[in-house]
Design an enzyme around this catalytic site. Structure first.
Site: not given
Ligand code: 5GP
Ligand code: ZN
Length: 113
Positions: A32-33, A88, A94-95, A101, A103
């Site tokens: 995760d970034i 999520n 909270g997606q 994906h 986590h």
């Molecule tokens: P969500 O809130 O959709 O469950 O989580 C999305 C996750 O994707 C977040 O934790 C965010 O930091 C991660 N993320 C978003 N854009 C990128 C990206 O370009 N690269 C990586 N490695 N992670 C990302």
């Protein structure tokens, strides 16, 4: 199969760089970034599935593979004292990225101090 404006499809195709920790023909895992724990990576299907709520019965084997990889990669990444798994789903879930994906978070946590 891919959605043109989806960032995780772009990561899957290598159009956006990522730190990959696992890849095969169906699945990709990358860090995760913005990690929220010492270990924080994401497991995605290469196929664009918008969310867990959009998975179809024929995706069951893929979902099982992703969950099996969750434990394998958590251990490989060093989450030896347990890990947290979050999916999520949808806006109320909270997606933020609309590509399914998982986590996986691990490592020492503040609440364990
Ligand atoms: P969500 O809130 O959709 O469950 O989580 C999305 C996750 O994707 C977040 O934790 C965010 O930091 C991660 N993320 C978003 N854009 C990128 C990206 O370009 N690269 C990586 N490695 N992670 C990302
Ligand atoms: Zn996608």
């Amino acid at each position: 199969m891919h959605q043109d404006d989806c960032i995780f499809c772009k990561i899957s195709k290598g159009e956006i760089p990522s730190t990959k920790i696992y890849e095969d023909e169906d699945v990709l895992a990358f860090r995760d970034i913005h990690p929220k724990a010492p270990i924080h990576f994401l497991i995605i299907p290469k196929k664009h599935i918008q969310s867990l709520a959009h998975a179809e019965p024929e995706d069951s084997a893929l979902l099982g593979k992703m969950l099996s990889l969750t434990r394998q990669l958590a251990i490989q990444e060093g989450a030896l004292n347990g890990f947290r798994v979050i999916i999520n789903t949808g806006s109320d879930g909270g997606q933020e990225v609309d590509h399914l994906h998982i986590h996986v978070l691990g490592g020492p946590q503040p609440w364990n101090k």
